[in-house]
Design an enzyme around this catalytic site. Structure first.
Site, PDB file in Angstrom:
ATOM      1  N   MET A  29     -71.791 114.476   0.489  1.00 18.86           N
ATOM      2  CA  MET A  29     -72.484 113.443   1.266  1.00 18.86           C
ATOM      3  C   MET A  29     -72.044 112.059   0.756  1.00 18.86           C
ATOM      4  O   MET A  29     -72.740 111.063   0.975  1.00 18.86           O
ATOM      5  CB  MET A  29     -74.002 113.606   1.160  1.00 18.86           C
ATOM      6  CG  MET A  29     -74.468 114.955   1.727  1.00 18.86           C
ATOM      7  SD  MET A  29     -76.183 114.947   2.295  1.00 18.86           S
ATOM      8  CE  MET A  29     -77.050 114.563   0.795  1.00 18.86           C
ATOM      9  N   GLY A  35     -69.234 114.129 -10.924  1.00 16.61           N
ATOM     10  CA  GLY A  35     -69.489 115.504 -10.488  1.00 16.61           C
ATOM     11  C   GLY A  35     -68.615 115.838  -9.282  1.00 16.61           C
ATOM     12  O   GLY A  35     -67.926 116.869  -9.247  1.00 16.61           O
ATOM     13  N   HIS A  36     -68.633 114.950  -8.283  1.00 16.83           N
ATOM     14  CA  HIS A  36     -67.778 115.170  -7.104  1.00 16.83           C
ATOM     15  C   HIS A  36     -66.299 115.217  -7.517  1.00 16.83           C
ATOM     16  O   HIS A  36     -65.526 116.039  -7.024  1.00 16.83           O
ATOM     17  CB  HIS A  36     -67.929 114.025  -6.096  1.00 16.83           C
ATOM     18  CG  HIS A  36     -69.299 113.889  -5.515  1.00 16.83           C
ATOM     19  ND1 HIS A  36     -70.146 112.850  -5.833  1.00 16.83           N
ATOM     20  CD2 HIS A  36     -69.978 114.649  -4.624  1.00 16.83           C
ATOM     21  CE1 HIS A  36     -71.275 112.986  -5.162  1.00 16.83           C
ATOM     22  NE2 HIS A  36     -71.208 114.066  -4.424  1.00 16.83           N
ATOM     23  N   GLN A 150     -73.008 123.269  -9.858  1.00 15.57           N
ATOM     24  CA  GLN A 150     -74.132 124.020 -10.427  1.00 15.57           C
ATOM     25  C   GLN A 150     -75.384 123.149 -10.554  1.00 15.57           C
ATOM     26  O   GLN A 150     -76.499 123.648 -10.653  1.00 15.57           O
ATOM     27  CB  GLN A 150     -73.715 124.571 -11.807  1.00 15.57           C
ATOM     28  CG  GLN A 150     -74.815 125.200 -12.640  1.00 15.57           C
ATOM     29  CD  GLN A 150     -75.390 126.474 -12.015  1.00 15.57           C
ATOM     30  OE1 GLN A 150     -74.754 127.083 -11.152  1.00 15.57           O
ATOM     31  NE2 GLN A 150     -76.583 126.862 -12.442  1.00 15.57           N
ATOM     32  N   ASP A 152     -76.893 121.637  -8.294  1.00 14.33           N
ATOM     33  CA  ASP A 152     -77.776 122.098  -7.218  1.00 14.33           C
ATOM     34  C   ASP A 152     -77.780 123.626  -7.256  1.00 14.33           C
ATOM     35  O   ASP A 152     -77.228 124.295  -6.358  1.00 14.33           O
ATOM     36  CB  ASP A 152     -77.268 121.583  -5.869  1.00 14.33           C
ATOM     37  CG  ASP A 152     -77.339 120.066  -5.795  1.00 14.33           C
ATOM     38  OD1 ASP A 152     -78.429 119.507  -5.944  1.00 14.33           O
ATOM     39  OD2 ASP A 152     -76.275 119.434  -5.622  1.00 14.33           O
ATOM     40  N   SER A 188     -76.049 111.282  -7.122  1.00 10.84           N
ATOM     41  CA  SER A 188     -76.001 110.031  -6.353  1.00 10.84           C
ATOM     42  C   SER A 188     -77.351 109.341  -6.427  1.00 10.84           C
ATOM     43  O   SER A 188     -77.439 108.116  -6.307  1.00 10.84           O
ATOM     44  CB  SER A 188     -75.636 110.326  -4.900  1.00 10.84           C
ATOM     45  OG  SER A 188     -74.446 111.082  -4.867  1.00 10.84           O
TER      46      SER A 188
END
Ligand code: PAF
Length: 283
Positions: A29, A35-36, A150, A152, A188
């Site tokens: 998103m 992380g992304h 991980q 989420d 985020s």
């Protein structure tokens, strides 16, 4: 890197590339953090072609949640994705994903009714929003592999179940949570933390470490392990929305730490609703 906006464009861009090797998809998103970027790096290493999707999915935000405030900066995100050598940024407008008259949803049951999916919390509708858009992204892009974090953990378990139950031909890779040097899980939504709230937010990762230490010292009883975690939250004045031990495979409640057990926590700190988790007792 090419930015494309429509299903037709993404499919046309991928058609000549498929024979070169696997296509990877990193669904996002936007508002990229490390992380992304770790998902993108891994996808780049694994796949001949990597598509990053960028779509802030209204269907997974409940009424009163932060859909309008959610951080958006496509120019910055595109520059970061290009730097990491991504091939395609798929950033569809709302009508491309949900055209007028859109009337379908894809729901995974049971797993989505606990933790964040408890009707008193975000509710199962949140996950139905996720599984609907993820199914659409899989159908739009047709990836061989898709990458999720991980952080989420419940979303990851739900997506694995979605793919298994519906025989979607994609391999799901779940990569470890990326943390700030002080332990805060990257999200985020950390952008919402103001002043002292950031310090309070550290209680979540401290709680997970305390529980992990309790398990390492031989505690197995859920109440004892949870107590170790709870002490850290209490010390910071953070009231958890939930703090639970569950099976890391199927989210069934765990009375004892026995094999791979998920310790999951959610708490509101200021404006930010934060989640974090650790797999403890992984033997
Ligand atoms: O994890 C996320 O960022 C979102 O839930 C996802 C998987 C991109 C679906 O909108």
């Amino acid at each position: 890197m090419r930015t494309v906006r429509t299903v037709e464009e993404v499919r046309a861009a991928l058609a000549p590339r498929r024979k070169r090797g696997p296509v990877g998809l990193v669904p996002t998103m936007g508002a990229f953090h490390d992380g992304h970027l770790s998902l993108m790096r891994r996808a780049r290493g694994d796949c001949a072609t990597v598509v990053v999707s960028l779509f802030v999915n209204p269907a997974q935000f409940g009424p009163g949640e932060d859909l309008t405030a959610y951080p958006r900066d496509e120019t910055r995100d595109a520059a970061l994705a290009a730097e990491l050598g991504m091939d395609i940024l798929f950033a569809p407008p709302h009508e491309e994903v949900y055209p007028p008259g859109f009337d379908t949803s894809v729901a995974v049951h049971r797993l989505t009714e606990v933790l964040c999916g408890d009707p008193e919390r975000r509710g199962p509708e949140h996950f139905t929003g996720v599984t609907t858009v993820v199914t659409k992204l899989f159908n739009m892009v047709g990836p061989d592999v898709a990458y999720f974090g991980q952080k989420d953990a419940q979303q990851a378990i739900v997506i694995r179940k979605l793919v298994r139950d519906l025989d979607i031909p994609v391999r799901i890779e779940i990569l470890p949570t990326v943390r700030e040097p002080d332990g805060l899980a990257m999200s985020s939504r950390n952008a919402y933390l103001a002043g002292e709230e950031r310090e309070c937010a550290l209680a979540l990762s401290r709680a997970l470490r305390a529980a992990d230490a309790a398990v390492a010292s031989g505690r197995r009883d859920a109440a004892e392990v949870l107590m170790a975690a709870r002490r850290e939250l209490d010390a910071a004045g953070v009231e958890p929305e939930y703090l639970e031990l569950r099976s890391a495979e199927d989210l069934s409640p765990a009375e004892r730490v026995n094999g791979r057990t998920l310790l999951a926590v959610a708490a509101r700190v200021g404006r930010a609703r934060l989640i974090d988790n650790a797999v403890v007792g992984d033997e």
